[in-house]
Design an enzyme around this catalytic site. Sequence first.
Site, PDB file in Angstrom:
ATOM      1  N   SER A 252       0.848  -1.194   0.000  1.00  0.00           N
ATOM      2  CA  SER A 252       0.000   0.000   0.000  1.00  0.00           C
ATOM      3  C   SER A 252       0.875   1.231   0.000  1.00  0.00           C
ATOM      4  O   SER A 252       1.994   1.209   0.523  1.00  0.00           O
ATOM      5  CB  SER A 252      -0.876   0.015   1.248  1.00  0.00           C
ATOM      6  OG  SER A 252      -0.027   0.140   2.375  1.00  0.00           O
ATOM      7  N   LYS A 253       0.310   2.297  -0.554  1.00  0.00           N
ATOM      8  CA  LYS A 253       1.125   3.498  -0.688  1.00  0.00           C
ATOM      9  C   LYS A 253       1.458   4.128   0.661  1.00  0.00           C
ATOM     10  O   LYS A 253       2.340   4.948   0.765  1.00  0.00           O
ATOM     11  CB  LYS A 253       0.462   4.487  -1.638  1.00  0.00           C
ATOM     12  CG  LYS A 253      -0.868   4.996  -1.203  1.00  0.00           C
ATOM     13  CD  LYS A 253      -1.406   5.959  -2.237  1.00  0.00           C
ATOM     14  CE  LYS A 253      -2.812   6.343  -1.881  1.00  0.00           C
ATOM     15  NZ  LYS A 253      -3.648   6.717  -2.967  1.00  0.00           N
ATOM     16  N   ARG A 254       0.731   3.723   1.686  1.00  0.00           N
ATOM     17  CA  ARG A 254       1.030   4.254   3.019  1.00  0.00           C
ATOM     18  C   ARG A 254       2.407   3.763   3.486  1.00  0.00           C
ATOM     19  O   ARG A 254       3.078   4.403   4.255  1.00  0.00           O
ATOM     20  CB  ARG A 254      -0.063   3.807   3.989  1.00  0.00           C
ATOM     21  CG  ARG A 254      -0.244   4.737   5.174  1.00  0.00           C
ATOM     22  CD  ARG A 254      -1.627   4.590   5.761  1.00  0.00           C
ATOM     23  NE  ARG A 254      -1.835   3.324   6.433  1.00  0.00           N
ATOM     24  CZ  ARG A 254      -1.391   3.049   7.652  1.00  0.00           C
ATOM     25  NH1 ARG A 254      -0.672   3.930   8.316  1.00  0.00           N
ATOM     26  NH2 ARG A 254      -1.655   1.890   8.210  1.00  0.00           N
ATOM     27  N   ARG A 468       5.348  12.024   2.632  1.00  0.00           N
ATOM     28  CA  ARG A 468       5.202  10.812   3.451  1.00  0.00           C
ATOM     29  C   ARG A 468       6.466  10.555   4.261  1.00  0.00           C
ATOM     30  O   ARG A 468       6.425  10.194   5.425  1.00  0.00           O
ATOM     31  CB  ARG A 468       4.878   9.611   2.553  1.00  0.00           C
ATOM     32  CG  ARG A 468       4.554   8.377   3.351  1.00  0.00           C
ATOM     33  CD  ARG A 468       3.819   7.321   2.578  1.00  0.00           C
ATOM     34  NE  ARG A 468       2.513   7.691   2.088  1.00  0.00           N
ATOM     35  CZ  ARG A 468       1.432   7.871   2.837  1.00  0.00           C
ATOM     36  NH1 ARG A 468       1.517   7.740   4.149  1.00  0.00           N
ATOM     37  NH2 ARG A 468       0.288   8.190   2.305  1.00  0.00           N
TER      38      ARG A 468
END
Length: 498
Positions: A252-254, A468
Amino acid sequence: MTVRTRIAPSPTGDPHVGTAYVALFNLAFAKKHGGEFILRIEDTDQTRSTRESEQAIFDSLRWLGLDWAEGPDVGGPHGPYRQSERGDIYAEHCQMLLDRGHAFKCYRTPEELDELRNSLKEQGINRALKHCDLELPADEVARREAASMPYVVRMHVPVDGRVEITDLLRGPVDLDWALVDAQILLKSDGMPTYHLANVVDDHLMQITHVLRGEEWINSAPKHKLLYQYFGWEMPVLCHLPLLRNPDKSKLSKRKNPTSILYYQRMGFLPEALVNYLARMGWSMPDEREKFTLQEMLEHFDISRVSLGGPIFDMEKLRWLNGLWMREDLSLEQLATRLHDWALNKDNLLRVLPHAQQRMEVLSDFAPLAAFLASGMLPINAASFAQCNMDEDKLKQVLQFALWRLEALRTWQRDEIFNALKTLSGDMGIKLRDFLAPLFIAISGTTSSFSVMDAIDLLGPDMSRARLRHALNEVAGEIGKKQLKKLEKAYAALGGEQA
Ligand code: GLU
Protein backbone atom coordinates in the site's frame (compact mmCIF):
# COMPACT_ATOMS: atom_id res chain seq x y z
CA MET A 1 -5.06 -22.69 -30.17
CA THR A 2 -3.01 -19.53 -29.77
CA VAL A 3 -2.40 -18.61 -26.18
CA ARG A 4 -3.67 -15.08 -25.53
CA THR A 5 -3.27 -13.23 -22.26
CA ARG A 6 -4.14 -9.70 -21.25
CA ILE A 7 -3.64 -7.01 -18.69
CA ALA A 8 -6.86 -5.17 -17.98
CA PRO A 9 -6.09 -2.15 -15.80
CA SER A 10 -8.61 0.40 -14.64
CA PRO A 11 -7.25 3.87 -15.38
CA THR A 12 -7.79 5.42 -11.97
CA GLY A 13 -4.95 7.10 -10.15
CA ASP A 14 -1.28 6.37 -10.65
CA PRO A 15 0.02 3.36 -12.60
CA HIS A 16 0.59 0.74 -9.93
CA VAL A 17 3.62 -1.54 -9.62
CA GLY A 18 1.12 -4.37 -9.12
CA THR A 19 -0.17 -3.72 -12.65
CA ALA A 20 3.37 -4.00 -14.01
CA TYR A 21 3.90 -7.20 -12.04
CA VAL A 22 0.74 -8.85 -13.40
CA ALA A 23 1.49 -7.54 -16.92
CA LEU A 24 4.97 -9.04 -16.74
CA PHE A 25 3.68 -12.50 -15.85
CA ASN A 26 0.99 -12.36 -18.53
CA LEU A 27 3.59 -11.32 -21.09
CA ALA A 28 5.98 -14.07 -19.99
CA PHE A 29 3.25 -16.72 -20.07
CA ALA A 30 2.10 -15.70 -23.56
CA LYS A 31 5.61 -15.52 -24.99
CA LYS A 32 6.57 -18.84 -23.45
CA HIS A 33 3.72 -20.45 -25.38
CA GLY A 34 4.34 -18.52 -28.58
CA GLY A 35 1.20 -16.51 -27.95
CA GLU A 36 0.11 -12.91 -27.64
CA PHE A 37 -0.23 -10.45 -24.81
CA ILE A 38 -2.77 -7.64 -25.15
CA LEU A 39 -3.88 -4.61 -23.18
CA ARG A 40 -7.48 -3.65 -22.46
CA ILE A 41 -8.58 -0.57 -20.55
CA GLU A 42 -11.37 -1.25 -18.06
CA ASP A 43 -12.81 2.22 -17.67
CA THR A 44 -16.45 1.50 -16.93
CA ASP A 45 -16.18 3.46 -13.70
CA GLN A 46 -16.62 6.78 -15.46
CA THR A 47 -16.36 8.89 -12.34
CA ARG A 48 -12.89 7.63 -11.44
CA SER A 49 -11.34 6.84 -14.83
CA THR A 50 -9.23 9.47 -16.56
CA ARG A 51 -7.35 9.71 -19.83
CA GLU A 52 -4.28 11.00 -17.96
CA SER A 53 -4.20 7.86 -15.91
CA GLU A 54 -4.66 5.71 -19.00
CA GLN A 55 -1.74 7.47 -20.70
CA ALA A 56 0.39 7.00 -17.60
CA ILE A 57 -0.32 3.25 -17.75
CA PHE A 58 0.79 3.09 -21.39
CA ASP A 59 3.90 5.17 -20.73
CA SER A 60 5.02 3.32 -17.66
CA LEU A 61 4.47 -0.18 -19.04
CA ARG A 62 6.35 0.83 -22.19
CA TRP A 63 9.14 2.33 -20.09
CA LEU A 64 9.48 -1.11 -18.51
CA GLY A 65 9.53 -2.77 -21.92
CA LEU A 66 6.27 -4.68 -21.36
CA ASP A 67 4.83 -4.19 -24.84
CA TRP A 68 1.42 -5.38 -25.99
CA ALA A 69 0.33 -6.64 -29.40
CA GLU A 70 -3.17 -5.14 -29.29
CA GLY A 71 -4.58 -2.29 -27.27
CA PRO A 72 -6.43 1.04 -27.41
CA ASP A 73 -3.34 2.87 -28.64
CA VAL A 74 -2.14 0.27 -31.16
CA GLY A 75 -5.45 -1.15 -32.37
CA GLY A 76 -6.00 -4.77 -33.34
CA PRO A 77 -8.67 -7.09 -34.73
CA HIS A 78 -10.74 -7.36 -31.52
CA GLY A 79 -11.24 -3.67 -30.70
CA PRO A 80 -12.30 -1.35 -29.39
CA TYR A 81 -9.98 -2.10 -26.46
CA ARG A 82 -11.45 0.53 -24.17
CA GLN A 83 -14.54 -0.71 -22.35
CA SER A 84 -16.22 2.69 -22.39
CA GLU A 85 -16.42 2.30 -26.19
CA ARG A 86 -18.07 -1.13 -26.04
CA GLY A 87 -21.40 -0.16 -24.46
CA ASP A 88 -23.55 -1.70 -27.23
CA ILE A 89 -21.75 -5.03 -26.95
CA TYR A 90 -22.49 -5.28 -23.23
CA ALA A 91 -26.10 -4.16 -23.61
CA GLU A 92 -26.64 -6.80 -26.28
CA HIS A 93 -25.06 -9.54 -24.14
CA CYS A 94 -27.00 -8.47 -21.10
CA GLN A 95 -30.19 -8.71 -23.12
CA MET A 96 -29.20 -12.24 -24.13
CA LEU A 97 -29.03 -13.23 -20.46
CA LEU A 98 -32.39 -11.56 -19.74
CA ASP A 99 -34.01 -13.36 -22.68
CA ARG A 100 -32.69 -16.72 -21.52
CA GLY A 101 -33.86 -16.11 -17.96
CA HIS A 102 -30.34 -16.02 -16.46
CA ALA A 103 -30.68 -12.41 -15.40
CA PHE A 104 -33.46 -10.19 -14.07
CA LYS A 105 -34.29 -6.53 -13.75
CA CYS A 106 -34.16 -5.38 -10.16
CA TYR A 107 -36.08 -2.28 -9.12
CA ARG A 108 -35.12 -2.39 -5.47
CA THR A 109 -34.12 0.92 -3.91
CA PRO A 110 -30.94 1.31 -1.81
CA GLU A 111 -33.10 1.60 1.33
CA GLU A 112 -34.88 -1.65 0.52
CA LEU A 113 -31.55 -3.38 -0.05
CA ASP A 114 -30.37 -2.27 3.39
CA GLU A 115 -33.59 -3.51 4.93
CA LEU A 116 -33.30 -6.87 3.18
CA ARG A 117 -29.72 -7.31 4.36
CA ASN A 118 -30.65 -6.37 7.92
CA SER A 119 -33.56 -8.73 7.90
CA LEU A 120 -31.35 -11.66 6.83
CA LYS A 121 -28.91 -10.74 9.56
CA GLU A 122 -31.66 -10.56 12.19
CA GLN A 123 -32.83 -14.00 11.20
CA GLY A 124 -29.26 -15.25 11.68
CA ILE A 125 -28.97 -16.11 7.99
CA ASN A 126 -25.43 -15.56 6.77
CA ARG A 127 -25.72 -15.22 3.04
CA ALA A 128 -25.66 -12.71 0.26
CA LEU A 129 -28.82 -11.34 -1.38
CA LYS A 130 -30.35 -13.62 -4.01
CA HIS A 131 -33.16 -13.40 -6.52
CA CYS A 132 -35.60 -14.91 -4.01
CA ASP A 133 -34.86 -12.03 -1.60
CA LEU A 134 -34.99 -9.32 -4.23
CA GLU A 135 -38.02 -10.44 -6.18
CA LEU A 136 -41.01 -8.06 -6.15
CA PRO A 137 -44.64 -8.95 -6.93
CA ALA A 138 -45.38 -8.66 -10.67
CA ASP A 139 -47.78 -5.73 -10.22
CA GLU A 140 -45.19 -3.82 -8.19
CA VAL A 141 -42.59 -4.41 -10.91
CA ALA A 142 -45.10 -3.14 -13.46
CA ARG A 143 -45.83 -0.08 -11.33
CA ARG A 144 -42.15 0.82 -10.93
CA GLU A 145 -41.54 0.18 -14.60
CA ALA A 146 -44.42 2.45 -15.58
CA ALA A 147 -43.07 5.13 -13.24
CA SER A 148 -39.67 4.81 -15.02
CA MET A 149 -37.95 4.04 -11.75
CA PRO A 150 -34.27 3.19 -12.03
CA TYR A 151 -33.33 -0.47 -12.21
CA VAL A 152 -30.26 -2.63 -12.49
CA VAL A 153 -29.84 -6.00 -14.17
CA ARG A 154 -28.63 -8.78 -11.89
CA MET A 155 -27.62 -12.36 -12.58
CA HIS A 156 -29.22 -15.42 -11.06
CA VAL A 157 -26.95 -17.14 -8.58
CA PRO A 158 -27.59 -20.37 -6.66
CA VAL A 159 -28.81 -19.82 -3.11
CA ASP A 160 -26.46 -22.33 -1.51
CA GLY A 161 -24.19 -25.27 -2.15
CA ARG A 162 -20.54 -25.39 -3.11
CA VAL A 163 -18.86 -24.24 -6.30
CA GLU A 164 -15.49 -25.40 -7.48
CA ILE A 165 -13.21 -23.35 -9.65
CA THR A 166 -9.87 -24.49 -10.99
CA ASP A 167 -6.82 -22.34 -10.61
CA LEU A 168 -3.64 -23.07 -12.51
CA LEU A 169 -1.50 -22.64 -9.41
CA ARG A 170 -3.87 -23.78 -6.69
CA GLY A 171 -5.73 -26.60 -8.38
CA PRO A 172 -9.41 -26.91 -7.41
CA VAL A 173 -10.66 -24.17 -5.10
CA ASP A 174 -13.90 -24.74 -3.27
CA LEU A 175 -16.14 -21.73 -2.60
CA ASP A 176 -19.56 -21.22 -1.08
CA TRP A 177 -22.46 -20.02 -3.26
CA ALA A 178 -24.20 -18.62 -0.19
CA LEU A 179 -21.62 -15.82 -0.07
CA VAL A 180 -22.08 -14.86 -3.72
CA ASP A 181 -24.70 -12.19 -4.34
CA ALA A 182 -27.04 -11.83 -7.29
CA GLN A 183 -24.36 -9.73 -8.91
CA ILE A 184 -25.30 -6.54 -10.72
CA LEU A 185 -24.37 -6.85 -14.39
CA LEU A 186 -25.74 -3.59 -15.74
CA LYS A 187 -25.90 -0.53 -13.53
CA SER A 188 -28.82 1.88 -13.52
CA ASP A 189 -26.86 4.24 -15.80
CA GLY A 190 -26.65 1.46 -18.38
CA MET A 191 -22.95 0.85 -17.79
CA PRO A 192 -21.81 -2.73 -17.23
CA THR A 193 -20.07 -3.81 -14.05
CA TYR A 194 -16.58 -5.25 -14.09
CA HIS A 195 -17.95 -8.83 -14.06
CA LEU A 196 -20.10 -8.61 -17.19
CA ALA A 197 -17.63 -6.52 -19.19
CA ASN A 198 -14.66 -8.63 -18.17
CA VAL A 199 -16.26 -11.94 -19.12
CA VAL A 200 -17.71 -10.69 -22.41
CA ASP A 201 -14.42 -9.07 -23.40
CA ASP A 202 -12.20 -11.98 -22.43
CA HIS A 203 -14.39 -14.18 -24.60
CA LEU A 204 -14.65 -11.84 -27.59
CA MET A 205 -10.95 -11.00 -27.41
CA GLN A 206 -10.20 -14.74 -27.40
CA ILE A 207 -8.29 -14.67 -24.15
CA THR A 208 -7.22 -18.20 -23.24
CA HIS A 209 -5.49 -17.60 -19.90
CA VAL A 210 -6.41 -15.03 -17.27
CA LEU A 211 -3.50 -14.29 -14.97
CA ARG A 212 -4.61 -11.72 -12.42
CA GLY A 213 -4.20 -10.72 -8.78
CA GLU A 214 -5.33 -13.02 -6.03
CA GLU A 215 -7.92 -10.48 -4.89
CA TRP A 216 -10.15 -11.53 -7.79
CA ILE A 217 -10.46 -15.16 -6.80
CA ASN A 218 -13.82 -14.62 -5.10
CA SER A 219 -15.19 -13.28 -8.37
CA ALA A 220 -14.35 -16.50 -10.16
CA PRO A 221 -17.63 -18.32 -9.30
CA LYS A 222 -19.70 -15.51 -10.85
CA HIS A 223 -17.49 -15.54 -13.90
CA LYS A 224 -17.75 -19.31 -14.21
CA LEU A 225 -21.51 -19.03 -14.09
CA LEU A 226 -21.56 -16.27 -16.69
CA TYR A 227 -19.47 -18.40 -19.07
CA GLN A 228 -21.98 -21.21 -18.56
CA TYR A 229 -24.96 -18.92 -19.15
CA PHE A 230 -23.43 -17.71 -22.42
CA GLY A 231 -22.40 -21.24 -23.37
CA TRP A 232 -18.76 -20.23 -23.77
CA GLU A 233 -15.59 -21.98 -22.76
CA MET A 234 -13.97 -20.35 -19.76
CA PRO A 235 -10.34 -19.25 -19.99
CA VAL A 236 -7.87 -20.92 -17.66
CA LEU A 237 -7.64 -18.94 -14.43
CA CYS A 238 -4.46 -18.22 -12.56
CA HIS A 239 -4.47 -15.95 -9.52
CA LEU A 240 -1.08 -14.50 -8.72
CA PRO A 241 -0.03 -13.82 -5.14
CA LEU A 242 -0.38 -10.21 -4.04
CA LEU A 243 2.68 -8.08 -3.50
CA ARG A 244 3.21 -7.29 0.17
CA ASN A 245 4.88 -4.67 2.33
CA PRO A 246 7.79 -5.92 4.48
CA ASP A 247 5.32 -6.32 7.38
CA LYS A 248 3.32 -8.74 5.14
CA SER A 249 0.34 -6.42 4.72
CA LYS A 250 -0.93 -5.86 1.17
CA LEU A 251 1.36 -3.45 -0.69
CA SER A 252 0.00 0.00 0.00
CA LYS A 253 1.12 3.50 -0.69
CA ARG A 254 1.03 4.25 3.02
CA LYS A 255 4.04 2.00 3.51
CA ASN A 256 5.74 1.86 0.10
CA PRO A 257 5.44 4.06 -2.94
CA THR A 258 3.26 2.07 -5.35
CA SER A 259 3.33 4.28 -8.43
CA ILE A 260 5.64 3.14 -11.23
CA LEU A 261 6.27 6.83 -11.93
CA TYR A 262 7.83 7.18 -8.51
CA TYR A 263 10.42 4.53 -9.34
CA GLN A 264 11.12 6.24 -12.63
CA ARG A 265 11.44 9.62 -10.96
CA MET A 266 13.66 8.15 -8.25
CA GLY A 267 16.08 6.94 -10.91
CA PHE A 268 15.58 3.19 -10.86
CA LEU A 269 16.52 1.48 -14.10
CA PRO A 270 13.57 -0.12 -15.87
CA GLU A 271 15.51 -3.35 -16.43
CA ALA A 272 16.23 -3.57 -12.70
CA LEU A 273 12.60 -2.95 -11.74
CA VAL A 274 11.39 -5.61 -14.17
CA ASN A 275 14.05 -7.97 -12.85
CA TYR A 276 12.87 -7.30 -9.31
CA LEU A 277 9.19 -7.77 -10.18
CA ALA A 278 10.06 -11.04 -11.90
CA ARG A 279 11.58 -12.21 -8.60
CA MET A 280 8.25 -11.67 -6.85
CA GLY A 281 7.14 -15.21 -6.29
CA TRP A 282 9.12 -16.56 -9.24
CA SER A 283 12.68 -17.71 -9.68
CA MET A 284 14.98 -18.74 -12.50
CA PRO A 285 15.76 -22.46 -12.62
CA ASP A 286 19.28 -21.70 -11.35
CA GLU A 287 17.90 -19.27 -8.73
CA ARG A 288 20.07 -16.39 -9.93
CA GLU A 289 18.89 -12.99 -8.79
CA LYS A 290 19.90 -10.86 -11.72
CA PHE A 291 18.50 -11.55 -15.19
CA THR A 292 17.04 -9.72 -18.16
CA LEU A 293 13.46 -9.75 -19.37
CA GLN A 294 14.60 -11.80 -22.36
CA GLU A 295 16.21 -14.39 -20.07
CA MET A 296 13.03 -14.56 -18.03
CA LEU A 297 10.95 -15.11 -21.18
CA GLU A 298 13.25 -17.93 -22.27
CA HIS A 299 13.04 -19.76 -18.95
CA PHE A 300 9.54 -18.91 -17.86
CA ASP A 301 7.55 -21.67 -16.25
CA ILE A 302 4.35 -20.70 -14.43
CA SER A 303 4.63 -23.69 -12.12
CA ARG A 304 7.66 -22.02 -10.53
CA VAL A 305 5.40 -19.30 -9.06
CA SER A 306 5.14 -19.82 -5.33
CA LEU A 307 2.00 -18.76 -3.54
CA GLY A 308 3.52 -17.22 -0.40
CA GLY A 309 2.98 -13.45 -0.59
CA PRO A 310 6.11 -11.95 -2.16
CA ILE A 311 7.59 -9.03 -0.22
CA PHE A 312 8.30 -5.86 -2.13
CA ASP A 313 11.37 -4.63 -0.29
CA MET A 314 12.77 -1.28 -1.33
CA GLU A 315 16.21 -2.02 0.11
CA LYS A 316 16.48 -5.17 -1.94
CA LEU A 317 15.34 -3.33 -5.05
CA ARG A 318 17.97 -0.62 -4.47
CA TRP A 319 20.62 -3.28 -4.07
CA LEU A 320 19.61 -4.97 -7.32
CA ASN A 321 19.44 -1.63 -9.11
CA GLY A 322 22.96 -0.91 -7.89
CA LEU A 323 24.16 -4.18 -9.42
CA TRP A 324 22.61 -3.23 -12.75
CA MET A 325 24.17 0.23 -12.59
CA ARG A 326 27.64 -1.08 -11.88
CA GLU A 327 27.71 -4.26 -13.90
CA ASP A 328 25.71 -3.45 -16.99
CA LEU A 329 26.26 0.17 -17.84
CA SER A 330 29.44 1.57 -19.31
CA LEU A 331 30.32 5.10 -18.19
CA GLU A 332 29.09 6.27 -21.55
CA GLN A 333 25.75 4.55 -21.04
CA LEU A 334 25.46 5.80 -17.47
CA ALA A 335 26.02 9.34 -18.71
CA THR A 336 23.24 8.85 -21.25
CA ARG A 337 20.90 7.50 -18.59
CA LEU A 338 21.57 10.47 -16.33
CA HIS A 339 20.98 12.82 -19.20
CA ASP A 340 17.71 11.20 -20.19
CA TRP A 341 16.55 10.92 -16.61
CA ALA A 342 17.00 14.56 -15.51
CA LEU A 343 20.23 16.20 -16.57
CA ASN A 344 19.04 17.50 -19.91
CA LYS A 345 18.32 20.89 -21.39
CA ASP A 346 14.53 20.54 -21.28
CA ASN A 347 14.69 19.93 -17.59
CA LEU A 348 17.10 22.79 -17.01
CA LEU A 349 14.76 25.08 -18.88
CA ARG A 350 11.93 24.13 -16.54
CA VAL A 351 14.06 24.91 -13.49
CA LEU A 352 15.97 27.99 -14.59
CA PRO A 353 13.06 30.47 -14.53
CA HIS A 354 12.95 29.88 -10.79
CA ALA A 355 16.71 29.81 -10.25
CA GLN A 356 17.93 32.71 -12.39
CA GLN A 357 16.83 35.48 -10.03
CA ARG A 358 18.61 33.82 -7.15
CA MET A 359 21.95 33.27 -8.91
CA GLU A 360 25.05 35.45 -9.05
CA VAL A 361 27.43 32.85 -10.40
CA LEU A 362 26.75 29.57 -12.16
CA SER A 363 27.91 27.57 -9.16
CA ASP A 364 24.95 28.90 -7.20
CA PHE A 365 22.81 26.62 -9.28
CA ALA A 366 23.83 23.29 -7.76
CA PRO A 367 22.79 23.97 -4.15
CA LEU A 368 19.61 25.71 -5.34
CA ALA A 369 18.45 22.87 -7.53
CA ALA A 370 19.96 19.84 -5.81
CA PHE A 371 16.67 18.98 -4.14
CA LEU A 372 15.05 18.52 -7.55
CA ALA A 373 17.43 15.76 -8.55
CA SER A 374 17.48 14.07 -5.15
CA GLY A 375 15.43 11.21 -3.78
CA MET A 376 14.44 11.42 -0.12
CA LEU A 377 15.97 14.39 1.71
CA PRO A 378 18.08 14.14 4.86
CA ILE A 379 15.51 15.67 7.17
CA ASN A 380 14.29 14.63 10.62
CA ALA A 381 11.91 15.88 13.29
CA ALA A 382 14.39 18.61 14.32
CA SER A 383 14.30 20.06 10.79
CA PHE A 384 10.79 21.33 11.56
CA ALA A 385 11.74 23.17 14.78
CA GLN A 386 11.71 26.55 12.99
CA CYS A 387 8.06 26.05 12.01
CA ASN A 388 6.82 26.83 15.52
CA MET A 389 4.12 24.23 15.34
CA ASP A 390 3.40 21.64 17.98
CA GLU A 391 3.90 18.04 16.99
CA ASP A 392 0.22 17.21 16.65
CA LYS A 393 -0.46 20.16 14.38
CA LEU A 394 2.62 19.35 12.35
CA LYS A 395 1.46 15.78 11.80
CA GLN A 396 -1.96 17.03 10.79
CA VAL A 397 -0.58 19.53 8.32
CA LEU A 398 1.70 16.97 6.68
CA GLN A 399 -0.89 14.20 6.59
CA PHE A 400 -3.79 16.35 5.45
CA ALA A 401 -1.69 18.02 2.76
CA LEU A 402 -0.62 14.58 1.58
CA TRP A 403 -4.22 13.38 1.40
CA ARG A 404 -5.22 16.54 -0.41
CA LEU A 405 -2.42 16.09 -2.97
CA GLU A 406 -3.22 12.41 -3.41
CA ALA A 407 -6.78 13.33 -4.35
CA LEU A 408 -5.67 15.71 -7.11
CA ARG A 409 -6.25 14.31 -10.55
CA THR A 410 -4.04 16.67 -12.47
CA TRP A 411 -0.88 18.37 -11.37
CA GLN A 412 -1.15 22.07 -12.12
CA ARG A 413 0.35 24.81 -10.06
CA ASP A 414 -2.89 26.78 -9.64
CA GLU A 415 -4.90 23.76 -8.75
CA ILE A 416 -2.31 22.63 -6.20
CA PHE A 417 -2.18 26.11 -4.72
CA ASN A 418 -5.96 26.37 -4.42
CA ALA A 419 -6.23 22.94 -2.85
CA LEU A 420 -3.62 23.74 -0.21
CA LYS A 421 -4.97 27.24 0.41
CA THR A 422 -8.46 25.88 0.99
CA LEU A 423 -7.07 23.26 3.33
CA SER A 424 -5.11 25.80 5.38
CA GLY A 425 -8.23 27.96 5.61
CA ASP A 426 -10.34 25.00 6.74
CA MET A 427 -7.73 24.15 9.35
CA GLY A 428 -7.68 27.76 10.55
CA ILE A 429 -3.94 28.13 9.94
CA LYS A 430 -2.40 31.11 8.18
CA LEU A 431 -1.22 30.08 4.73
CA ARG A 432 2.37 31.10 5.47
CA ASP A 433 2.50 29.01 8.63
CA PHE A 434 0.79 26.12 6.90
CA LEU A 435 3.26 26.11 4.01
CA ALA A 436 6.39 26.26 6.17
CA PRO A 437 6.51 22.54 7.08
CA LEU A 438 5.59 21.60 3.52
CA PHE A 439 8.50 23.67 2.32
CA ILE A 440 10.91 21.71 4.50
CA ALA A 441 9.38 18.38 3.54
CA ILE A 442 9.60 19.16 -0.17
CA SER A 443 12.82 21.19 -0.46
CA GLY A 444 14.66 20.37 2.76
CA THR A 445 15.01 24.08 3.54
CA THR A 446 12.94 27.24 3.39
CA SER A 447 15.54 29.13 1.38
CA SER A 448 14.74 27.80 -2.06
CA PHE A 449 12.21 28.41 -4.80
CA SER A 450 8.66 28.91 -3.65
CA VAL A 451 7.17 25.71 -2.32
CA MET A 452 4.46 25.82 -4.99
CA ASP A 453 7.03 25.96 -7.78
CA ALA A 454 8.97 23.18 -6.12
CA ILE A 455 5.90 20.93 -5.86
CA ASP A 456 5.01 21.69 -9.44
CA LEU A 457 8.53 20.91 -10.69
CA LEU A 458 8.97 17.79 -8.59
CA GLY A 459 5.75 16.27 -9.85
CA PRO A 460 3.14 14.26 -7.97
CA ASP A 461 5.07 11.10 -7.17
CA MET A 462 8.16 12.63 -5.66
CA SER A 463 6.20 15.36 -3.87
CA ARG A 464 3.91 12.85 -2.22
CA ALA A 465 6.80 10.54 -1.36
CA ARG A 466 8.67 13.40 0.30
CA LEU A 467 5.62 14.39 2.34
CA ARG A 468 5.20 10.81 3.45
CA HIS A 469 8.89 10.60 4.30
CA ALA A 470 8.62 13.80 6.37
CA LEU A 471 5.55 12.46 8.11
CA ASN A 472 7.37 9.25 9.01
CA GLU A 473 10.30 11.27 10.33
CA VAL A 474 8.03 13.40 12.50
CA ALA A 475 5.47 10.83 13.57
CA GLY A 476 7.22 7.49 13.18
CA GLU A 477 4.96 4.87 11.71
CA ILE A 478 1.40 6.02 12.34
CA GLY A 479 -0.54 3.35 14.19
CA LYS A 480 -4.10 2.35 13.35
CA LYS A 481 -5.62 4.28 16.21
CA GLN A 482 -3.80 7.47 15.40
CA LEU A 483 -4.66 7.07 11.74
CA LYS A 484 -8.36 6.74 12.60
CA LYS A 485 -8.15 9.95 14.61
CA LEU A 486 -6.49 11.79 11.76
CA GLU A 487 -9.01 10.44 9.28
CA LYS A 488 -11.85 11.61 11.45
CA ALA A 489 -10.41 15.09 11.81
CA TYR A 490 -9.80 15.23 8.07
CA ALA A 491 -13.33 14.10 7.29
CA ALA A 492 -14.65 16.76 9.68
CA LEU A 493 -13.00 19.34 7.40
CA GLY A 494 -14.91 17.84 4.50
CA GLY A 495 -11.81 16.12 3.16
CA GLU A 496 -12.13 12.95 1.13
CA GLN A 497 -9.23 10.58 0.72
CA ALA A 498 -8.35 9.35 -2.75
N1 GLU B 1 -9.89 -4.09 -14.09
C1 GLU B 1 -9.40 -5.09 -13.19
C2 GLU B 1 -8.23 -4.47 -12.42
O1 GLU B 1 -8.14 -3.30 -12.39
C3 GLU B 1 -9.00 -6.33 -13.94
C4 GLU B 1 -9.00 -7.58 -13.14
C5 GLU B 1 -8.82 -8.78 -14.07
O2 GLU B 1 -7.68 -8.94 -14.53
O3 GLU B 1 -9.77 -9.48 -14.30
O4 GLU B 1 -7.40 -5.11 -11.82
